[in-house]
Design an enzyme around this catalytic site. Structure first.
Site, short mmCIF file in Angstrom:
data_model
loop_
_atom_site.label_atom_id
_atom_site.label_comp_id
_atom_site.label_asym_id
_atom_site.label_seq_id
_atom_site.Cartn_x
_atom_site.Cartn_y
_atom_site.Cartn_z
N ASP A 211 7.57 5.65 -4.60
CA ASP A 211 6.81 4.40 -4.49
C ASP A 211 6.79 3.72 -5.86
O ASP A 211 7.06 2.52 -5.98
CB ASP A 211 5.39 4.74 -4.03
CG ASP A 211 4.67 3.57 -3.42
OD1 ASP A 211 5.35 2.69 -2.86
OD2 ASP A 211 3.43 3.54 -3.48
N LYS B 273 -1.59 -1.78 4.59
CA LYS B 273 -1.63 -3.07 3.88
C LYS B 273 -1.82 -4.24 4.84
O LYS B 273 -2.14 -5.35 4.42
CB LYS B 273 -0.36 -3.24 3.04
CG LYS B 273 -0.41 -2.40 1.78
CD LYS B 273 0.66 -2.75 0.78
CE LYS B 273 0.48 -1.94 -0.49
NZ LYS B 273 1.69 -1.97 -1.31
FE FE2 Z 1 4.30 1.63 -1.21
FE FE2 Z 2 0.68 2.43 -0.91
#
Ligand code: FE2
Ligand code: FE2
Length: 378
Positions: free
Chosen positions: A320, A242
């Site tokens: 997640d 990210k």
């Molecule tokens: Fe994540």
């Molecule tokens: Fe992810």
């Protein structure tokens, strides 16, 4: 044979070039000790006298058992051993003597008609044989040869041992350096993630929470301790990609456009590129690669399906999703744990592996009970 072109040996390992008579069993200065074993007194005395005159420290024994008894407590460089003796044949003495002292150089004394037995003695570990009656000049040469060959053998073993120890030491040092480097690399990756998450109120602590929850789910599934640890590590690093995603898209309140979503999906590929040098954690990397795969095959980046998806990947997907729902987002409030589990139950078989969901439900249920108990005691 020693290769004369080889690099010089350390002083302690260099071949002993002193006169054979001046070598002891340990290779230290002194006199070579020789044991003469023969049932005929006249022969052993004559040999002993001859060798003593040449500086050897000679002991005599009249039988095999007497020689073996002496070898139990004392060390010799050379043993001259008759083959034909009444109590115990020289052929029997040789292997037992070498068991007591593997460095002992053994020379056999044989009669002319014992050539077969002499060969047999060589196969049992004797270095050489002399045919009786022994010419003194041959005797001296044979003893010197035996002392020399024995010393070469000891030197060779010392060099081998030294090399083995050195290799072991270097390997251990390298392993230690490698482990330190690995820990440092992982530490840097974690620092990057913390820095990235710190900037985003809604993402803060996400990786740490996913890592701990995923490890608990893995334990609940009864996975091996090393798998659990790899899953915990993968949880810590799973969203490192990210870093390469535009902040305005990451923090965007509301739904993403198709292009924006395609850009966010890139974080898995970017993460794999960042982590590529971490060859020592291939399992964790595989779990990270799989953390957006769906059980029904509709996930990314590889569209893997069912148990083709690594177990770590399936667990991370579930944890997640759980953490995303229980965290507050810019565009919505957080769901509570019960609501989240209910919502995820509908995803079993689609997003989630049924077994993983069952373990997650168990772990979350246990956690809610503990929180409830804590609250009551607060
Ligand atoms: Fe994540
Ligand atoms: Fe992810």
């Amino acid at each position: 044979m020693i290769d004369s072109t080889a690099a010089p040996l350390p002083p302690t390992l260099a071949p002993d070039t002193r006169s054979p008579a001046l070598r002891t069993e340990a290779g230290t200065p002194g006199v070579s000790r020789v044991l003469v074993v023969d049932d005929e007194s006249s022969i052993r005395q004559a040999i002993a006298r001859f060798l003593r005159e040449r500086g050897y420290d000679v002991h005599v024994c009249g039988s095999g058992p007497a020689a073996l008894a002496l070898l139990e407590h004392e060390r010799f460089v050379v043993m001259l051993c008759d083959i034909r003796m009444p109590e115990m044949s020289g052929l029997e003495v040789v292997p037992r003597a070498l068991e007591l002292d593997r460095d002992l150089a053994v020379l056999m004394l044989t009669a002319v008609n014992e050539a077969g037995a002499a060969t047999e003695a060589l196969s049992r570990g004797a270095l050489d044989y002399l045919v009786k009656p022994v010419a003194f000049v041959d005797l001296q040469a044979a003893v010197e040869r035996a002392v020399h060959r024995r010393q070469l053998e000891i030197d060779r073993r010392n060099v081998e041992r030294h090399i083995r120890e050195e290799v072991m030491l270097r390997t251990m040092e390298l392993e230690k350096e490698k482990a330190a480097l690995h820990a440092l690399t992982i530490g840097i990756a974690e620092t990057l993630i913390n820095a990235m998450e710190a900037k985003d109120l809604y993402l803060r602590g996400h990786s740490r929470r996913v890592a701990e929850l995923a490890a608990s789910v893995a334990e609940a599934l009864g996975l091996d301790a090393d798998v659990v640890e790899n899953i915990r590590l993968a949880g810590r690093l799973h969203d490192i990609g990210k870093i390469g995603i535009r902040e305005d898209i990451l923090n965007k309140p509301g739904a993403l456009t198709d292009d924006e979503y395609a850009h966010v999906k890139e974080h898995v590929r970017i993460g794999m590129e960042i982590l590529e040098p971490l060859h020592h954690i291939p399992e964790a990397l595989e779990y990270i690669h799989d953390h957006h795969e769906h059980f029904d095959g509709t996930g990314y980046p590889r569209g893997k399906r069912g148990t083709d998806i690594s177990i770590g990947g399936r667990i991370l997907t579930a944890c997640d999703a759980f953490d995303a729902m229980t965290s507050r987002r810019a565009f919505r409030e957080a769901f509570d744990e019960k609501q989240t589990i209910e919502h995820l139950e509908a995803e079993v078989g689609r997003l989630l592996d049924p077994a993983v969901f069952a373990a997650l439900e168990k772990v979350v249920g246990r956690r809610m009970t503990l929180t409830f108990i804590d609250d009551r005691h607060a």
